[in-house]
Every structure is written in C-alpha cells, then in structure tokens.
Design an enzyme around this catalytic site. Structure first.
Site, PDB file in Angstrom:
ATOM      1  N   ASP A 202      33.669  -9.296 -10.704  1.00  0.00           N
ATOM      2  CA  ASP A 202      34.857  -9.557 -11.503  1.00  0.00           C
ATOM      3  C   ASP A 202      35.516  -8.241 -11.920  1.00  0.00           C
ATOM      4  O   ASP A 202      34.832  -7.285 -12.290  1.00  0.00           O
ATOM      5  CB  ASP A 202      34.435 -10.370 -12.734  1.00  0.00           C
ATOM      6  N   GLU A 230      36.772  -8.024  -6.815  1.00  0.00           N
ATOM      7  CA  GLU A 230      38.054  -8.549  -7.283  1.00  0.00           C
ATOM      8  C   GLU A 230      38.932  -7.348  -7.649  1.00  0.00           C
ATOM      9  O   GLU A 230      39.099  -6.981  -8.801  1.00  0.00           O
ATOM     10  CB  GLU A 230      37.883  -9.467  -8.503  1.00  0.00           C
TER      11      GLU A 230
END
Length: 454
Positions: A202, A230
């Site tokens: 993330d 990400e």
C-alpha cells in the site's frame, strides 16, 4: 618553475591510467521474477465482501471457481486486526492495522487462513497479502512500546500521513532502524510461517525505496516472492518490486471515454511506456479495483459502452492485468468500504470474456508479462485518430489487435505490412487473412483480436 613543471610531469606519468568506461547496456531491473509470474493474471479478493459470510472458510470454497477462470495470483486485501480508536464506520478500514502478525478474527482464525493458502496452492494459485507499511492504526500497541517509530506533530502528537484525511492511522518514521527491522521481520513472518507468495504494498512510494530493497532481498532468501507496489515510479523496479501500478493507463482510458476524442491518449500512454520504462518492469493494468469501486464508481458505469474494449485492451496490450472481485458477475454497485456489503453473485455477461482473455494470455508468449512478453508494434490505419492497432510477437506467433477507441463507427484499412499473415479470431475462432487491401468494419468502441496461425 622548471623544477615544479618537472615534478608535475613526473606525477602525471606516474598516475595510474583511468579505467576505460564500459558502454555495455545494463539491465536496469535487477529483480529476478519468479517463473510463475510469466503469464500471471491477478484477482483482487476483498474477504469482507467476497462471500455472504465474509470469512476465509467461505472464500476457500470459491477458490476452485477462480482456478477454473484461469487467474494465477489471488491478492487478499489486508487480513490483520483493525484498530478501534478513530475507527471509520462500524468495521473500520482494513488499512488501519492493529497487529501486523495476527489475523482479523472477523475473517476467521489463523488455522482458517492456513487452510485458505493450502487450498490455493493445491489448485496452483499463488496468494499475496496487502501490506500497509507506511502507517498503523492509532491504537496499534507499537505506539506505546515504540513511540519513537512514529512521525509527530510539532506538539508531539501522533499524526496521519501529510496531505491525507486518514484520521484512523498514524504515520511511521522510517528513519528508525528498529522500525525497519520490525517491519521486514513481519513481512518474512507471513512468508515463512504461512507460505504466502508475496505482497501488494500500500502507498509504497510513501516508504523509502531502500527499505523495500532490503526487505525484498530478505524475503527472497526465504522463497521467491512477487512484489506489487501501489505506486508509479521506475526506481521501485530496480531491486524491490516486480510490478507497479499503471495508473497512467487507467487515466488515459477514462479520459478518452469521457471526451470521445479518440485513441490519442492511450497511444501516448503506450509510447511513454515503451520509451521511458524498462521492458522488464511489469505494470499492473486494471479497469476496476477497490479504490476505484468504492470512491470513484462502478467500472461498467465509468467506461459505459467502452467497457468491454477496455477489458480486452488490458489483457492484450503490455501490462499485468487485474480483475476485481465481482467484475465477472457484473457487480453494478459501489461496495461499502467500512461495512459488510457482500457481492451479489450471478452469472455475468463478462465472465466468458474474462475466461477467454485469460486463456489467450496464458497460451500466447507474446502477451506475457514484463521481460517475458513482446513489445507492441503499432500498425498504421486509415483512422489513426480513433483507432489503435498493434501487433505483439514474432511472425508466425503474433497477436494482431485493432481497437476503435471512439464513439464513431469506422471502416478501417491498414497501411504497411506489419500485420500480414493468416490468423484466427481469438474470441470467435473464425479464420482471417491479412495481405493488403482488407477493410475491417468496427462499430463504436468495437475491437477485434486475432491470433496468427502457422
């Protein structure tokens, strides 16, 4: 003066010769991709919403269906206990982690999760976990046991990552060696103890790249892993990540759908990809994921009549394709992010398309990922403003694809001989031959994909 010049000349003659520069091209990407990433398709699974029960046990029963679809990697959204302080909604965000080495009891037990991974592996699937390294829940015990690991406001309070509204999380300070060690050991814990196959990381760009490089090296000593960031940054591919997000693809596709301006935006994306990114860098392409579905809208509504073309291009153009759970069932609503909101499963009209595209990607080396696949070669057409056509692969094993990325129908003819050969329609099996002079009729947002026959 003469003595000084003599000494200088002697020093120059005595100095070692400079090494000749090495002009040999080097592969920027040092990460060695596991063989099973070659033709991988990722399926994102939100355990909370994937089944009516919202548990690992229920999800495990669905794994044979995913294997039959042909997907390769199952990406689980965060499975860790969720913070209670400053919780959003009644269940909170799975990205507010309270314990990095435990399983959220709402999803099941550690034994349930082990059984999920074991069944996935039995079916030939890989499992990656969503990992939130940049921040934790504000009531994570680390805030008490290691307060120095957190970024602070000028007044000394815990703080969210700057520029965000993530009020349920506290930002980590990666200048702390102890934090880096703890987080790396936590990543390795899931690989070593549960046998998972990698991580989707993330907001990876919020964390220093050298941390990820060290962590990747440590993980690879346990087993070869797959790492997805990400983020959209070339440097992450050098020694840390197999894949990064291809946000530019999504933005280009959505721009041309909204404006109706034609194929220019996506042509620009692929040109920039070819010119500025290493070919070995896998770029994850998607028409829907959890962020887009929850905050922007449902893919079928965002893309409208261009939805099928966008799906098909995500599998045939360069990129690592993602399917978000429910797309194959034509999920038509935004799933609640902080509450239980199970997908309503039905036989979707796009299920067959996904299955055919996955099978095509698996069977066609030219469509494989990163360094394993072939570059795109554009085929000029009579309607270049609206139509994007390309081949991938060597003669005899090529894919030839033509996409009308506009709301206007076109009768398309082709310049040059880059695509000439005998083909079958990859989706219908009908024969086709291109040798010059052919016209291809494409409706608005229409597309054709051909596979060369020998």
């Amino acid at each position: 003066m003469r003595l000084g010049l003599t000494l200088l000349a002697s020093a120059v003659l005595a100095a070692p010769a400079l090494a000749a520069p090495d002009y040999t091209p080097r592969d920027y990407v040092e990460v060695r991709n596991a063989e099973w990433t070659r033709d991988a398709v990722i399926y994102q699974l939100n355990t909370r919403q994937f089944t009516s029960e919202g548990t690992f046990r229920a999800a495990t029963r669905q794994l044979p269906r995913l294997a039959a679809m042909g997907v390769d990697i199952v990406w689980l959204m965060p499975i860790h206990p969720i913070g209670e302080a400053n919780r959003k909604g009644s269940l909170g965000s799975p990205y507010a982690v309270r314990n990095y080495r435990a399983v959220n009891p709402e999803l099941g037990t550690e034994a349930d999760f082990r059984a999920f991974v074991a069944e996935a592996h039995r079916l030939g699937l890989k499992v990656i976990l969503d990992w939130v390294a940049n921040h934790s829940a504000t009531d994570n015990p680390l805030t008490k046991s290691h307060p120095e690991w957190y970024t602070r406001t000028p007044e000394g309070a815990l703080m969210s990552p700057q520029g965000t509204d993530w009020s349920d999380v506290a930002d980590f300070d990666y200048s702390q060696p102890g934090l880096r060690q703890y987080m790396t050991e936590s990543l390795a814990h899931w690989v070593r103890e549960y046998g998972i196959d990698g991580f989707r990381c993330d907001v990876a760009g919020y964390v220093p790249t050298d941390f990820w490089e060290t962590a990747r090296a440590e993980l690879d000593t346990v087993k070869p892993v797959f790492m997805l960031a990400e983020w959209e940054q070339r440097d992450l591919h050098a020694r840390a990540f197999d894949a990064t997000y291809g946000w530019g693809w999504k933005e280009a596709m959505q721009k041309l759908v909204r404006s109706g301006e034609g194929a220019g935006a996506i042509r620009g994306y692929y040109a920039a990809q070819a010119e500025t990114w290493p070919r070995a860098a896998m770029r994850m392409i998607y028409t829907e994921n959890h962020d887009q579905n929850s905050w922007d809208g449902v893919a079928s509504q965002i893309y409208g009549p261009a939805y099928e073309a966008a799906i098909a291009l995500s599998f045939t153009g360069s990129g690592l394709p993602l399917i978000y759970n429910g797309q194959e069932a034509d999920n038509d609503r935004q799933l609640k992010f902080f509450e239980r909101d199970p997908i309503v499963w039905k036989e979707g009209k796009h299920a067959a398309l996904f299955a055919k595209l996955i099978a095509l990607k698996t069977a066609t080396p030219a469509l494989h990922n990163g360094r394993f696949g072939a570059p795109m070669v554009e085929v000029p057409t009579s309607e270049s403003a609206d139509v994007y056509a390309f081949t991938r692969g060597a003669p005899g094993e090529r894919i030839f694809a033509v996409f009308n990325l506009s709301p206007r129908p076109h009768a398309v003819t082709f310049d040059k001989a880059r695509h000439h050969g005998r083909y079958t329609d990859a989706l219908t099996g009908a024969p086709a031959r291109f040798g010059g002079g052919e016209t291809l009729d494409l409706p608005a947002w229409g597309y054709r994909i051909f596979k060369e026959t020998k």
